[in-house]
Scaffold this motif. Structure first.
Motif, PDB file in Angstrom:
ATOM      1  N   UNK A   1     -10.099   4.799  15.038  1.00  0.00           N
ATOM      2  CA  UNK A   1      -9.174   4.463  16.083  1.00  0.00           C
ATOM      3  C   UNK A   1      -8.606   3.031  15.922  1.00  0.00           C
ATOM      4  N   UNK A   2      -9.560   2.345  15.588  1.00  0.00           N
ATOM      5  CA  UNK A   2      -8.876   0.890  15.884  1.00  0.00           C
ATOM      6  C   UNK A   2      -7.596   0.875  14.362  1.00  0.00           C
ATOM      7  N   UNK A   3      -8.184   1.488  13.514  1.00  0.00           N
ATOM      8  CA  UNK A   3      -6.976   1.527  12.490  1.00  0.00           C
ATOM      9  C   UNK A   3      -5.815   2.584  12.667  1.00  0.00           C
TER      10      UNK A   3
ATOM     11  N   UNK B   1       0.366   0.522   4.216  1.00  0.00           N
ATOM     12  CA  UNK B   1       0.274  -0.312   5.467  1.00  0.00           C
ATOM     13  C   UNK B   1      -1.227  -0.070   5.644  1.00  0.00           C
ATOM     14  N   UNK B   2      -1.794   1.125   5.025  1.00  0.00           N
ATOM     15  CA  UNK B   2      -3.672   1.875   5.321  1.00  0.00           C
ATOM     16  C   UNK B   2      -4.678   0.601   5.612  1.00  0.00           C
ATOM     17  N   UNK B   3      -5.557   0.433   6.383  1.00  0.00           N
ATOM     18  CA  UNK B   3      -6.546  -0.313   5.907  1.00  0.00           C
ATOM     19  C   UNK B   3      -7.315   0.590   5.447  1.00  0.00           C
ATOM     20  N   UNK B   4      -8.178  -0.095   4.538  1.00  0.00           N
ATOM     21  CA  UNK B   4      -9.842  -0.011   3.948  1.00  0.00           C
ATOM     22  C   UNK B   4     -10.943  -0.090   4.324  1.00  0.00           C
ATOM     23  N   UNK B   5     -11.389   1.385   4.912  1.00  0.00           N
ATOM     24  CA  UNK B   5     -12.344   0.769   5.879  1.00  0.00           C
ATOM     25  C   UNK B   5     -13.745   1.728   5.010  1.00  0.00           C
TER      26      UNK B   5
ATOM     27  N   UNK C   1     -10.560  -3.957   4.904  1.00  0.00           N
ATOM     28  CA  UNK C   1     -10.987  -4.132   5.874  1.00  0.00           C
ATOM     29  C   UNK C   1     -11.960  -4.364   7.243  1.00  0.00           C
ATOM     30  N   UNK C   2     -12.587  -3.526   6.884  1.00  0.00           N
ATOM     31  CA  UNK C   2     -13.374  -2.639   8.334  1.00  0.00           C
ATOM     32  C   UNK C   2     -14.260  -2.916   7.159  1.00  0.00           C
ATOM     33  N   UNK C   3     -15.723  -3.255   7.532  1.00  0.00           N
ATOM     34  CA  UNK C   3     -16.909  -2.602   7.008  1.00  0.00           C
ATOM     35  C   UNK C   3     -17.598  -2.430   8.172  1.00  0.00           C
TER      36      UNK C   3
END
Length: 449
Positions: free
Chosen positions: A148-150, A236-240, A260-262
């Motif tokens: 959701x954040x991404x 632009x994608x974030x890596x979760x 980017x997010x763990x």
């Protein structure tokens, strides 16, 4: 069950409460509910039981379950049978923590706030991320909050890509959250037992908000996070990264590999399996995304006299801001379980946590080696942590029932997730002794060959 009491309200108790609130009867409390939707007549329920009868019945029902205290446990798949140091329950049972709920009034909640601050610091160190919040409901809740954040952070995004190596329950939670937010969820295929990087490259485009990877993945295998991050270069994608925090004691931290997010679940540290929950999720990210974090952040400061103190630095819960602006939810049991995991990590110490992780690696690899010696096909092609997949010649359900008769709780049916019939996911934590592992292998040979 005997330590819990059942205390029904008397008629006098009910009348006293009605008098205080100014209602004549219990029915008055439902006056705002339209008559058309109210239940009419008496509900078809069994007769009420006395306290003694109720406890007997509850114990009878509970006895149908088999717990890890009764027989060796080789089931993982997201909830793990780890040792819980005795000091954990000794601390979290203290009244000032057990009844603290969540710290609404920082000036009188310094102990609770400090405990959460220390927990955040431990999570940030394990993940090597800039900042961590003070908990969420569980690891899957944290994972869906991350997508959701991404989606909100990456402009003009419409979808997230989720590896098939992610726990199916995590995948399902993401899909539920995505439905509410209006973004799509697409799978990234596997190559053997890890994410297919070529398939990832083919599906990456300007509309992807995030790529979601589990590390170690659902099958226990270690994903190549660095290679995945390199494949995402220029997007632009974030890596979760969803990660077992115990594994991070031995693996390279996701933060050092470009995450980017763990997120994940701290259940391996001091939290019982409890037949699947409740657990406690963690959420760590970069400084850039800090203000978009769900839940709360506890910060350290000094008071007017220069003394060390703790405050609620960020709060995004509905009770603190307008409901329509809220980004997440939070609950008291997560504060207590965050404390439990912090106590467990402290009890083990930095080197102890590493030793604990190594025990998990050793036991799982010993179990796999013994199974291979006895003719079972191992499906993992990459290094794995404390669980792995083998191939059975019989349905998993039948094998597990037969193992139970021999005194063992078997593994998880990973056939659907792995995409191959009779794929059997087994786990061996530090609690499994050599004798238990050898006995399990012998029993599995007898029931599955």
């Amino acid at each position: 069950m005997s330590k819990f009491r059942y205390l029904p309200h008397t008629d006098e108790d009910r009348q006293a409460m009605l008098d205080v609130i100014g209602a004549k009867s219990v029915e008055d409390l439902f006056s705002d509910v339209p008559e058309a939707v109210r239940t009419k007549g008496v509900m078809d329920l069994p007769p009420a039981l006395s306290e003694m009868e109720l406890l007997k019945e509850a114990n009878r029902l509970a006895s149908k379950n088999t717990s890890a205290t009764q027989m060796p446990f080789f089931l993982g798949a997201g909830t793990y049978d780890h040792h819980i140091p005795s000091v954990v329950n000794a601390i979290i049972s203290r009244q000032e923590f057990l009844t603290a709920y969540v710290p609404y009034q920082p000036e009188v909640s310094q102990g609770e706030l400090q405990a959460l601050f220390e927990w955040q610091s431990m999570v940030a160190e394990l993940t090597q991320m800039d900042v961590a919040n003070c908990g969420l409901y569980d690891g899957y809740n944290a994972l869906a909050e991350a997508t959701n954040l991404a989606y909100g952070a990456v402009k003009k995004s419409t979808k997230v890509l989720v590896s098939k190596g992610v726990n199916p329950q995590g995948h399902g939670t993401i899909s539920s959250y995505a439905f509410g937010k209006g973004y799509a969820v697409e799978d990234i295929n596997l190559k053997n037992d890890v994410t297919d990087i070529e398939d990832l490259k083919a599906k990456l485009d300007s509309e992807v908000a995030a790529v979601v990877i589990q590390y170690p993945n659902f099958f226990g295998s270690i994903e190549d996070i660095k290679a995945i991050k390199e494949a995402m270069e220029g997007t632009k994608a974030l890596l979760i990264v969803s990660s077992n925090p115990l594994a991070l004691a031995k693996l390279e931290a996701p933060g050092n590999l470009g995450a980017d997010i763990v997120v994940g679940d701290v259940q391996p540290f001091g939290i019982g399996m409890a037949f699947g929950g409740p657990h406690c999720g963690y959420f760590a990210t970069t400084e850039k995304l800090m203000r978009k974090l769900p839940s709360r952040i506890v910060g350290q400061t000094t008071d007017a006299e220069g003394k060390r103190g703790f405050v609620m630095t960020l709060s995004t819960r509905e009770q603190h801001i307008r409901r329509e602006r809220a980004t997440s939810n939070y609950s008291s049991n997560q504060a207590l379980f965050a404390l439990a995991s912090a106590v467990a990590m402290t009890a083990y110490g930095k080197e102890g946590v590493k030793e604990l992780a190594q025990h998990n690696i050793n036991n799982a690899h010993y179990l796999q080696a013994q199974l291979k010696e006895n003719g079972f096909e191992a499906l993992n092609t990459r290094p794995f942590f404390n669980e792995f997949v083998i191939k059975l010649n019989k349905p998993v359900h039948e094998v597990n029932l037969a193992l139970h008769e021999k005194g063992y709780v078997g593994g998880f049916d990973a056939s659907a997730a792995y995409g191959e019939e009779n794929a059997y996911l087994l786990c061996a934590t530090e609690k499994r002794t050599k004798e238990e592992i050898d006995g399990f292998v012998k029993a599995l040979v007898e029931v599955a060959k």
